[in-house]
Design a protein around this motif. Structure first.
Motif, mmCIF file in Angstrom:
data_model
loop_
_atom_site.group_PDB
_atom_site.id
_atom_site.type_symbol
_atom_site.label_atom_id
_atom_site.label_comp_id
_atom_site.label_asym_id
_atom_site.label_seq_id
_atom_site.Cartn_x
_atom_site.Cartn_y
_atom_site.Cartn_z
ATOM 1 N N LEU A 1 0.836 -1.204 0.000
ATOM 2 C CA LEU A 1 0.000 0.000 0.000
ATOM 3 C C LEU A 1 0.869 1.252 0.000
ATOM 4 N N GLY A 2 1.975 1.190 0.724
ATOM 5 C CA GLY A 2 2.895 2.324 0.735
ATOM 6 C C GLY A 2 3.461 2.613 -0.642
ATOM 7 N N SER A 3 3.743 1.545 -1.396
ATOM 8 C CA SER A 3 4.276 1.738 -2.754
ATOM 9 C C SER A 3 3.242 2.369 -3.681
ATOM 10 N N LEU A 4 1.974 2.308 -3.292
ATOM 11 C CA LEU A 4 0.905 2.922 -4.085
ATOM 12 C C LEU A 4 0.572 4.335 -3.601
ATOM 13 N N GLY A 5 1.360 4.828 -2.656
ATOM 14 C CA GLY A 5 1.178 6.193 -2.191
ATOM 15 C C GLY A 5 0.347 6.348 -0.930
ATOM 16 N N ILE A 6 -0.046 5.235 -0.303
ATOM 17 C CA ILE A 6 -0.806 5.315 0.949
ATOM 18 C C ILE A 6 0.170 5.525 2.103
ATOM 19 N N HIS A 7 -0.026 6.579 2.868
ATOM 20 C CA HIS A 7 0.883 6.895 3.975
ATOM 21 C C HIS A 7 0.863 5.766 5.009
ATOM 22 N N PRO A 8 2.038 5.341 5.507
ATOM 23 C CA PRO A 8 2.093 4.243 6.489
ATOM 24 C C PRO A 8 1.238 4.485 7.725
ATOM 25 N N GLY A 9 1.052 5.756 8.084
ATOM 26 C CA GLY A 9 0.230 6.063 9.246
ATOM 27 C C GLY A 9 -1.235 5.742 9.055
ATOM 28 N N ARG A 10 -1.644 5.490 7.806
ATOM 29 C CA ARG A 10 -3.048 5.161 7.519
ATOM 30 C C ARG A 10 -3.260 3.655 7.366
ATOM 31 N N VAL A 11 -2.229 2.868 7.673
ATOM 32 C CA VAL A 11 -2.330 1.416 7.515
ATOM 33 C C VAL A 11 -1.955 0.723 8.823
ATOM 34 N N SER A 12 -2.846 -0.108 9.318
ATOM 35 C CA SER A 12 -2.595 -0.875 10.540
ATOM 36 C C SER A 12 -2.513 -2.360 10.209
#
Length: 391
Positions: A171-182
């Motif tokens: 998800l991070g590689s797709l531009g989703i900030h790590p803080g938005r992923v648990s």
């Protein structure tokens, strides 16, 4: 866990789909966890069934038939659409399903938060297009597989709950900030929220012997995994000191057929739909199954090495390949191959231990449903961030 008084309870809308059992099970698990943490204002909606009943029934049948009739077509569609972006022409078409129903639901229910356990993005799409009108309801996605299809990904999603660190990185590689992923794991039922040890009473309850390894075979809630009879026959022949617990789910035809054909062999124990499947897992040495995300997560929680038989192209094959890459699962395509792999496991204590350790490395520290519910209830200040409503 924090318990919230009635005056501070958010209203939570959970959207799921009835394609397979997993999405519904995940939704129920989150609802139950919210309830246990003091929140009883949860509304569950099967969005496709509510908004497009005829289309829902037709696509559900096609989905189930895909296991035996058109698996490669289903896999081709999955692979072709896997990199699809939310704002592509086809992506926009898929995301439009249920949009009118969601608008009516929001007006009726006035939720404070929305959770998806299936990739419905009518709400995030609606939310994303109308930020200027303060239609700002927090939206959460719970990904119920070990593979990431881009249909799960949308800029309107506030937070993602995923099964593994690898999914978070993707998800991070797709531009989703790590803080938005648990990294929560996949939410499971109440039986998977504590440690259950095998006891004499449990063995007696299911008619199993405590002095023989138990091979748990789960062809899926609809009993659609192929060759179940042939698999059981081969395993019983190759492993004379082993017993099989076959869970046929809701496939009564399979259950009756297995009982009539092989009921004479006392090492084969045939069950229908089992609510307390965590109990059978606690008694088992390994699991033979189709690689649905929730079933895999249950096995991982129980510490069971996995044997995945003829995975269907699409998300289930991706799930199988991922777990195989981690040493937690073996993939087999014919009964002889499967019997040989299981024989190698149950007759070799060192190999069994290595497989169990590989499974344990995939376990999360907390039960996923509890983790997700706690996150949602704590993440927002209900008095200051939910004053705006849909109108």
């Amino acid at each position: 866990m924090v318990r919230y008084p009635n005056s501070h309870q958010p209203k939570v809308l959970i959207l799921y789909a009835s394609y397979g059992e997993g999405h519904l099970q995940a939704a129920k698990a989150i609802r139950d966890a919210l309830e246990e943490q003091g929140n009883d204002r949860t509304v569950m909606v099967d969005l496709m069934a509510e908004s497009h009943p005829w289309l829902n029934e037709m696509t559900r049948r096609v989905y189930l038939k895909s296991y035996t009739h058109i698996p490669y077509l289903y896999g081709w569609v999955y692979d072709v659409t896997r990199p699809m972006k939310h704002n592509s022409l086809f992506g926009g078409f898929l995301h439009s399903f249920g949009r009118d129903k969601i608008r009516k639901l929001l007006q009726k229910e006035q939720p404070d938060a929305v959770i998806h356990t299936f990739p419905f993005f009518a709400l995030p799409s609606l939310h994303h297009r109308k930020l200027k009108k303060n239609m700002n309801i927090p939206t959460y996605t719970v990904i119920t597989d070990f593979d990431l299809h881009r249909r799960w990904v949308h800029p309107g999603i506030g937070r993602y709950f995923v099964a593994t660190d690898d999914l978070k990185q993707e998800l991070g590689s797709l531009g989703i900030h790590p803080g938005r992923v648990s990294v929560s794991g996949i939410p499971l039922g109440r039986g998977f929220r504590g440690t259950l040890s095998p006891t004499f009473e449990l063995y007696e309850k299911y008619g199993l012997r405590a002095d023989q390894p138990v091979i748990l075979m789960m062809p899926g809630a609809q009993g659609v995994m192929p060759d179940s009879g042939e698999l059981c026959s081969h395993l019983l022949e190759q492993l004379p000191n082993t017993q099989i617990a076959l869970v046929c789910g809701r496939n009564n035809v399979l259950k009756s057929s297995m009982e009539s054909q092989m009921g004479h062999d006392k090492r084969l124990h045939v069950f229908g739909f089992v609510n307390e499947v965590h109990e059978l897992m606690a008694l088992s040495t390994c699991l033979v199954s189709k690689p649905g995300g929730v079933t895999l997560a249950e096995a991982i929680y129980a510490g069971l090495p996995l044997f995945l038989y003829r995975p269907v192209p699409g998300q289930e094959k991706k799930n199988a390949l991922y777990l195989q890459s981690k040493g937690a699962a073996s993939i087999a395509y014919d009964p002889e191959e499967l019997a040989a792999a299981i024989t190698g496991l149950v007759t070799n204590p060192e190999q069994l231990q290595r497989s169990q350790m590989a499974v344990q490395r995939l376990q999360t520290k907390e039960a996923a449903a509890d983790n997700i519910a706690h996150h949602i209830l704590q993440e927002y200040d209900w008095n200051t961030k939910f004053g705006q409503r849909y109108s």
